[in-house]
Design a protein around this motif. Structure first.
Motif, PDB file in Angstrom:
ATOM      1  N   THR A  22     -56.600  31.429  25.833  1.00  0.00           N
ATOM      2  CA  THR A  22     -55.891  30.868  26.343  1.00  0.00           C
ATOM      3  C   THR A  22     -56.270  31.603  27.480  1.00  0.00           C
ATOM      4  OG1 THR A  22     -54.815  31.891  25.642  1.00  0.00           O
ATOM      5  CG2 THR A  22     -53.670  29.665  25.462  1.00  0.00           C
ATOM      6  N   VAL A  23     -56.795  31.261  29.243  1.00  0.00           N
ATOM      7  CA  VAL A  23     -57.757  32.082  29.545  1.00  0.00           C
ATOM      8  C   VAL A  23     -56.714  32.825  30.788  1.00  0.00           C
ATOM      9  CG1 VAL A  23     -59.101  31.507  31.626  1.00  0.00           C
ATOM     10  CG2 VAL A  23     -60.087  30.875  29.522  1.00  0.00           C
ATOM     11  N   THR A  24     -55.728  32.220  31.196  1.00  0.00           N
ATOM     12  CA  THR A  24     -54.477  32.867  32.280  1.00  0.00           C
ATOM     13  C   THR A  24     -53.798  33.944  31.408  1.00  0.00           C
ATOM     14  OG1 THR A  24     -54.322  30.498  33.448  1.00  0.00           O
ATOM     15  CG2 THR A  24     -52.734  32.814  33.016  1.00  0.00           C
ATOM     16  N   ASP A  25     -54.422  35.008  31.508  1.00  0.00           N
ATOM     17  CA  ASP A  25     -54.140  36.327  31.541  1.00  0.00           C
ATOM     18  C   ASP A  25     -54.957  36.879  30.037  1.00  0.00           C
ATOM     19  OD1 ASP A  25     -51.415  36.355  33.725  1.00  0.00           O
ATOM     20  OD2 ASP A  25     -50.613  35.769  32.193  1.00  0.00           O
ATOM     21  N   SER A  26     -55.654  36.677  30.019  1.00  0.00           N
ATOM     22  CA  SER A  26     -55.969  36.822  28.795  1.00  0.00           C
ATOM     23  C   SER A  26     -56.851  38.175  28.965  1.00  0.00           C
ATOM     24  CB  SER A  26     -58.101  36.420  28.152  1.00  0.00           C
ATOM     25  OG  SER A  26     -57.740  36.052  29.409  1.00  0.00           O
ATOM     26  N   PRO A  27     -57.500  39.341  27.903  1.00  0.00           N
ATOM     27  CA  PRO A  27     -57.704  40.620  27.893  1.00  0.00           C
ATOM     28  C   PRO A  27     -58.909  40.617  28.337  1.00  0.00           C
ATOM     29  CG  PRO A  27     -56.346  40.717  25.804  1.00  0.00           C
ATOM     30  CD  PRO A  27     -56.707  39.295  26.562  1.00  0.00           C
ATOM     31  N   ALA A  28     -59.837  41.746  28.603  1.00  0.00           N
ATOM     32  CA  ALA A  28     -60.881  41.776  29.531  1.00  0.00           C
ATOM     33  C   ALA A  28     -61.721  41.567  28.142  1.00  0.00           C
ATOM     34  CB  ALA A  28     -60.683  43.411  30.052  1.00  0.00           C
ATOM     35  N   ALA A  29     -61.450  42.207  26.892  1.00  0.00           N
ATOM     36  CA  ALA A  29     -62.124  41.901  26.086  1.00  0.00           C
ATOM     37  C   ALA A  29     -62.545  40.521  25.757  1.00  0.00           C
ATOM     38  CB  ALA A  29     -61.713  43.317  25.038  1.00  0.00           C
ATOM     39  N   ASP A  30     -61.497  39.466  25.495  1.00  0.00           N
ATOM     40  CA  ASP A  30     -61.842  38.431  25.395  1.00  0.00           C
ATOM     41  C   ASP A  30     -62.471  38.164  26.529  1.00  0.00           C
ATOM     42  OD1 ASP A  30     -60.320  39.234  23.157  1.00  0.00           O
ATOM     43  OD2 ASP A  30     -58.504  37.586  24.256  1.00  0.00           O
ATOM     44  N   ARG A  31     -62.895  38.209  27.505  1.00  0.00           N
ATOM     45  CA  ARG A  31     -63.212  37.406  28.143  1.00  0.00           C
ATOM     46  C   ARG A  31     -64.883  38.081  28.099  1.00  0.00           C
ATOM     47  NH1 ARG A  31     -60.667  36.089  33.931  1.00  0.00           N
ATOM     48  NH2 ARG A  31     -58.610  35.127  32.888  1.00  0.00           N
ATOM     49  N   ALA A  32     -65.256  39.082  28.542  1.00  0.00           N
ATOM     50  CA  ALA A  32     -66.639  39.184  28.054  1.00  0.00           C
ATOM     51  C   ALA A  32     -66.760  39.130  26.311  1.00  0.00           C
ATOM     52  CB  ALA A  32     -66.011  41.171  27.895  1.00  0.00           C
ATOM     53  N   ASP A  33     -66.707  39.387  25.396  1.00  0.00           N
ATOM     54  CA  ASP A  33     -66.766  38.270  24.290  1.00  0.00           C
ATOM     55  C   ASP A  33     -67.127  37.274  24.681  1.00  0.00           C
ATOM     56  OD1 ASP A  33     -67.831  38.281  21.457  1.00  0.00           O
ATOM     57  OD2 ASP A  33     -65.752  37.036  21.213  1.00  0.00           O
ATOM     58  N   TRP A  34     -66.348  36.337  25.599  1.00  0.00           N
ATOM     59  CA  TRP A  34     -66.784  35.151  25.513  1.00  0.00           C
ATOM     60  C   TRP A  34     -67.789  34.104  26.726  1.00  0.00           C
ATOM     61  CZ3 TRP A  34     -60.758  33.608  27.549  1.00  0.00           C
ATOM     62  CH2 TRP A  34     -60.134  33.716  26.419  1.00  0.00           C
ATOM     63  N   LEU A  35     -68.174  35.240  27.682  1.00  0.00           N
ATOM     64  CA  LEU A  35     -69.496  35.567  27.998  1.00  0.00           C
ATOM     65  C   LEU A  35     -70.176  35.406  27.689  1.00  0.00           C
ATOM     66  CD1 LEU A  35     -68.496  37.246  31.464  1.00  0.00           C
ATOM     67  CD2 LEU A  35     -68.581  34.658  31.169  1.00  0.00           C
ATOM     68  N   ARG A  36     -70.490  36.477  26.273  1.00  0.00           N
ATOM     69  CA  ARG A  36     -71.334  36.667  25.152  1.00  0.00           C
ATOM     70  C   ARG A  36     -71.856  35.312  24.698  1.00  0.00           C
ATOM     71  NH1 ARG A  36     -71.398  36.918  20.514  1.00  0.00           N
ATOM     72  NH2 ARG A  36     -69.372  37.525  20.481  1.00  0.00           N
ATOM     73  N   GLN A  37     -70.724  34.384  24.250  1.00  0.00           N
ATOM     74  CA  GLN A  37     -71.062  33.192  23.295  1.00  0.00           C
ATOM     75  C   GLN A  37     -71.160  32.222  24.612  1.00  0.00           C
ATOM     76  OE1 GLN A  37     -66.971  31.587  21.561  1.00  0.00           O
ATOM     77  NE2 GLN A  37     -66.455  34.132  21.788  1.00  0.00           N
ATOM     78  N   ALA A  38     -71.022  32.274  25.948  1.00  0.00           N
ATOM     79  CA  ALA A  38     -71.662  31.229  26.098  1.00  0.00           C
ATOM     80  C   ALA A  38     -73.065  31.971  26.870  1.00  0.00           C
ATOM     81  CB  ALA A  38     -70.945  31.451  28.073  1.00  0.00           C
ATOM     82  N   ARG A  39     -73.735  32.690  26.812  1.00  0.00           N
ATOM     83  CA  ARG A  39     -75.000  33.491  27.265  1.00  0.00           C
ATOM     84  C   ARG A  39     -75.138  33.021  25.669  1.00  0.00           C
ATOM     85  NH1 ARG A  39     -76.791  36.639  30.545  1.00  0.00           N
ATOM     86  NH2 ARG A  39     -75.461  37.431  32.536  1.00  0.00           N
ATOM     87  N   GLU A  40     -75.401  32.581  24.652  1.00  0.00           N
ATOM     88  CA  GLU A  40     -75.987  32.305  23.084  1.00  0.00           C
ATOM     89  C   GLU A  40     -76.054  31.188  23.437  1.00  0.00           C
ATOM     90  OE1 GLU A  40     -73.633  34.414  20.179  1.00  0.00           O
ATOM     91  OE2 GLU A  40     -74.172  36.247  20.271  1.00  0.00           O
ATOM     92  N   GLN A  41     -75.093  30.224  24.243  1.00  0.00           N
ATOM     93  CA  GLN A  41     -74.549  28.754  23.552  1.00  0.00           C
ATOM     94  C   GLN A  41     -75.766  28.296  24.483  1.00  0.00           C
ATOM     95  OE1 GLN A  41     -70.527  27.063  23.368  1.00  0.00           O
ATOM     96  NE2 GLN A  41     -70.484  28.669  21.987  1.00  0.00           N
ATOM     97  N   ALA A  42     -76.062  28.686  25.570  1.00  0.00           N
ATOM     98  CA  ALA A  42     -77.016  28.738  26.970  1.00  0.00           C
ATOM     99  C   ALA A  42     -78.391  28.487  25.959  1.00  0.00           C
ATOM    100  CB  ALA A  42     -77.205  28.837  28.071  1.00  0.00           C
ATOM    101  N   ALA A  43     -78.690  29.939  25.713  1.00  0.00           N
ATOM    102  CA  ALA A  43     -79.795  30.306  25.024  1.00  0.00           C
ATOM    103  C   ALA A  43     -79.815  29.438  24.438  1.00  0.00           C
ATOM    104  CB  ALA A  43     -79.698  31.478  24.168  1.00  0.00           C
ATOM    105  N   ALA A  44     -78.797  29.048  22.904  1.00  0.00           N
ATOM    106  CA  ALA A  44     -79.414  28.163  22.103  1.00  0.00           C
ATOM    107  C   ALA A  44     -79.799  26.630  22.155  1.00  0.00           C
ATOM    108  CB  ALA A  44     -78.190  27.242  20.852  1.00  0.00           C
TER     109      ALA A  44
END
Length: 200
Positions: A173-195
């Motif tokens: 869940t995004v609202t109030d999510s920790p910075a570490a989670d958001r950083a991991d989600w952005l990494r996943q988004a990059r990986e999925q875009a590359a894939a």
């Protein structure tokens, strides 16, 4: 060089959806893609379908609106699409619904012989990546709502226009999510875009 369309539908600058958009665009451009990046709210895309645009069989006329004409011409040239938006009431934001209804029109995205016939998809983009954000836990989403966004994109919209490889991820869940989670989600988004560049 692959041409990828990336579409963002979120009205608030600085949202996590904007961060996803920027990460995906950066990743794809860094990999040598020609990226057509569209922040639909910031660009003021007009989502209201006109009476003249409600046909489903006859090929759509060339629109007078230059922005709409650009989107229709461009979507026909894409190799893949990326759609980024929140889950609002089990639907995409209104601007993206309007984009679908006004851009993915007969003669551009599909053709029908009769109103009750089977569509033939016209888009050359065989692949799409949908990135959603949500505050609804996954188990509740599936049990109570049946994941309506999955049905919208993977069953109703994208196969209709010829996109057969539909990939989707929900960050929650995004609202109030920790910075570490958001950083991991952005990494996943990059990986999925590359894939997405690999037809697989």
């Amino acid at each position: 060089m692959q041409r990828i369309g990336v579409y963002l539908a979120h009205p608030r600058p600085g949202s996590f959806n904007h961060a996803l958009f920027e990460a995906v665009v950066d990743e794809l451009r860094g990999r040598g893609c020609e990226v057509r990046a569209h922040d639909l709210y910031a660009a003021g895309f007009a989502p209201l379908l006109t009476a003249a645009e409600t046909g489903t069989v006859t090929a759509a006329d060339t629109p007078d609106d230059p922005q709409l004409a650009l989107h229709r011409a461009e979507v026909a040239t894409l190799d893949a699409l990326v759609l980024i938006h929140p889950n609002w009431w089990g639907m995409p934001p209104a601007v993206l619904v309007g984009w679908v209804q006004r851009v993915l029109v007969p003669g551009v995205a599909y053709k029908l012989g009769t109103a009750d016939g089977e569509p033939a998809g016209l888009l050359r983009a065989g692949r799409a990546l949908v990135l959603n954000t949500s505050d609804t836990p996954g188990a509740r989403e599936r049990a109570e709502f049946g994941d309506p966004l999955e049905r919208i994109w993977a069953a109703c919209v994208l196969p209709y226009v010829g996109v057969t490889d539909v990939r989707r991820t929900v960050f929650r869940t995004v609202t109030d999510s920790p910075a570490a989670d958001r950083a991991d989600w952005l990494r996943q988004a990059r990986e999925q875009a590359a894939a997405l560049l690999d037809p697989g």
